[in-house]
Design an enzyme around this catalytic site. Structure first.
Site, PDB file in Angstrom:
ATOM      1  NE  ARG A   1      -4.287  -1.357   0.246  1.00  0.00           N
ATOM      2  CZ  ARG A   1      -4.422  -2.468  -0.480  1.00  0.00           C
ATOM      3  NH1 ARG A   1      -3.466  -2.852  -1.304  1.00  0.00           N
ATOM      4  NH2 ARG A   1      -5.529  -3.192  -0.397  1.00  0.00           N
TER       5      ARG A   1
ATOM      6  CD  GLU B   1      -3.027   3.065  -5.236  1.00  0.00           C
ATOM      7  OE1 GLU B   1      -4.011   2.372  -5.521  1.00  0.00           O
ATOM      8  OE2 GLU B   1      -1.998   2.595  -4.738  1.00  0.00           O
TER       9      GLU B   1
ATOM     10  CG  HIS C   1      -3.232  -1.022  -6.490  1.00  0.00           C
ATOM     11  ND1 HIS C   1      -3.520  -0.332  -5.347  1.00  0.00           N
ATOM     12  CD2 HIS C   1      -3.230  -2.338  -6.123  1.00  0.00           C
ATOM     13  CE1 HIS C   1      -3.688  -1.175  -4.334  1.00  0.00           C
ATOM     14  NE2 HIS C   1      -3.513  -2.406  -4.793  1.00  0.00           N
TER      15      HIS C   1
HETATM   16  C1  DGY Z   1      -5.343  -6.282  -2.393  1.00  0.00           C
HETATM   17  O1  DGY Z   1      -5.907  -7.360  -2.585  1.00  0.00           O
HETATM   18  O2  DGY Z   1      -5.245  -5.762  -1.286  1.00  0.00           O
HETATM   19  C2  DGY Z   1      -4.831  -5.600  -3.605  1.00  0.00           C
HETATM   20  O3  DGY Z   1      -4.037  -4.519  -3.301  1.00  0.00           O
HETATM   21  C3  DGY Z   1      -5.980  -5.216  -4.505  1.00  0.00           C
HETATM   22  O4  DGY Z   1      -5.793  -5.948  -5.662  1.00  0.00           O
END
Ligand code: DGY
Length: 320
Positions: free
Chosen positions: A238, A267, A286
Site C-alpha cells: 500500500r 491513487e 496497482h
Molecule cells: C489487495 O488485494 O489488497 C490488492 O491490493 C488489490 O488488488
C-alpha cells in the site's frame, strides 16, 4: 422482500449471476469510474450488502447511515479503506479475499524487482522512441538479481510467495515481520532480521506489510539512508508505508538505485507527481492481483460471503 446488494463497480455478469438469483442486485455502471461518494452513501442507506473495491472509503459516516447493512465484502486482501472499528460498533461483518491472490501478487512483486533492477521499462521506452542506435557496452546496465540478497518486510502469504520465488534465483532471503515464521525458516532457510539490519544488508527490499497505524511511514528518510546505494526498493502493498517525498530524494540523489512501485499514497497517482519524473522508478497502476483467473476467484469469494451472510450463515474470511 428480497435483500438488496449494492456493487460499487461494474463486474462481469458471470461473477454477479449467483447473487441475482437470490437478491435484488444494484450495480454501479462503470468499470473504471469510481462510484461518486453521494451515490455510495445513498445506496448504502438501504443496502443489506455492499460489495466494494479499494477505492471506496467505507467509513464511520457510511456505517452511521446504513441502517440495513449486514456485510461489506471488499474485493481485496487489504481492507485499509474500511473503518473496521465502526463496522464492529454497527455489527456489520467485513470480509476480504485472502489466499486466492497470493501467487499472482507475488508474481507481480517479482516482476517489479526484475523490471526495476534491469531497467526494462526505461529500455523499452527508449526503443519505442527510436533511441536504439547500436548495441552499447554500458547501455541500460542494471543490477543482478541472481544470487543477490532479498529482504522482505511483511512475511505473510504473499511475502512467503516472493521468498519462494527468490530461491529459484539463488537469493539469500531475510525477512522482517511482527511474528517469526519458524516453519518458513526451517523449511526454506529464510532468516529473520531486525528492520535496520535487513535494510542495511539487502540488495532488494520488498514491502508487503498491510497499511496500519503502525506501518504508515515505516520507510522514511532514516530507513532509506540505511540502504545500499545499489538497493532496489519494491512496494506491492500500500502507498503510505513508504514516505514518497523521502523516496524521491533518495532516488534522485542516488542514495538508492531504483524503486518498483505498484501502489501510491494517492491513487491514481497524478501525472505531475515528482516520482514519475525519475527514470529509476518503475511505476504500475496497482495491478498486483490482476490476472483474469485471480480476479474472478476474488469475485467468487466475495459473492459467496455475501450469500452466506445474507442467508444467515457465517461468512468465510471475516476480518470483522
Ligand atoms: C489487495 O488485494 O489488497 C490488492 O491490493 C488489490 O488488488
Amino acid at each position: 422482500m428480497k435483500k438488496t446488494v449494492f456493487i460499487t463497480r461494474q463486474l462481469p455478469d458471470e461473477a454477479v449471476a449467483p447473487l441475482r438469483e437470490r437478491f435484488d442486485v444494484d450495480m454501479w455502471g462503470s468499470e473504471d469510474e469510481p462510484v461518486p461518494r453521494d451515490v455510495l452513501l445513498e445506496k448504502a442507506e438501504t443496502a443489506h450488502a455492499l460489495w466494494t473495491v479499494i477505492s471506496e472509503e467505507v467509513d464511520r459516516e457510511l456505517f452511521g447511515r446504513a441502517k440495513n447493512l449486514e456485510i461489506v465484502a471488499n474485493m481485496a486482501v487489504g481492507y485499509n479503506n474500511i473503518d473496521t472499528e465502526a463496522a464492529k460498533e454497527h455489527g456489520v461483518a467485513v470480509t476480504n479475499t485472502p489466499g486466492v491472490l497470493t501467487e499472482t501478487t507475488a508474481d507481480l512483486a517479482f516482476t517489479l524487482m526484475l523490471a526495476a533492477a534491469r531497467r526494462t521499462g526505461q529500455a523499452e521506452k527508449a526503443l519505442r522512441a527510436g533511441e536504439w542506435k547500436s548495441w552499447t557496452p554500458m547501455g541500460f546496465t542494471g543490477q543482478d538479481i541472481f544470487g543477490a540478497t532479498l529482504g522482505i518486510i511483511g512475511m505473510g502469504r504473499i511475502g512467503e510467495g516472493v521468498a519462494r520465488r527468490a530461491r529459484g534465483f539463488d537469493m539469500d532471503v531475510f525477512y522482517h515481520n511482527r511474528t517469526r515464521k519458524p516453519e518458513a525458516e526451517s523449511m526454506h532457510g529464510f532468516r529473520y532480521s531486525g528492520l535496520d539490519d535487513l535494510l542495511r544488508r539487502s540488495d532488494f527490499i520488498v514491502v508487503l506489510t498491510p497499511l496500519t497505524d503502525e506501518t504508515r511511514g515505516l520507510i522514511g528518510a532514516r530507513e532509506l539512508g540505511l540502504m545500499k546505494e545499489t538497493a532496489v526498493l519494491v512496494n506491492a502493498a500500500r502507498g503510505g508505508i513508504i514516505d514518497e517525498e523521502a523516496l524521491y530524494d533518495a532516488l534522485r540523489s542516488g542514495q538508492i538505485w531504483a524503486a518498483g512501485l505498484d501502489v501510491f499514497e494517492e491513487e491514481p497517482i497524478g501525472l505531475e507527481h515528482p516520482l514519475l519524473e525519475l527514470p529509476n522508478v518503475t511505476a504500475l497502476p496497482h495491478i498486483g492481483s490482476a490476472s483474469i483467473k485471480t480476479r474472478l476467484a476474488m469475485m467468487k469469494l466475495n459473492a459467496e460471503t455475501i450469500t452466506d451472510c445474507l442467508e444467515g450463515r457465517q461468512p468465510a474470511n471475516r476480518v470483522v
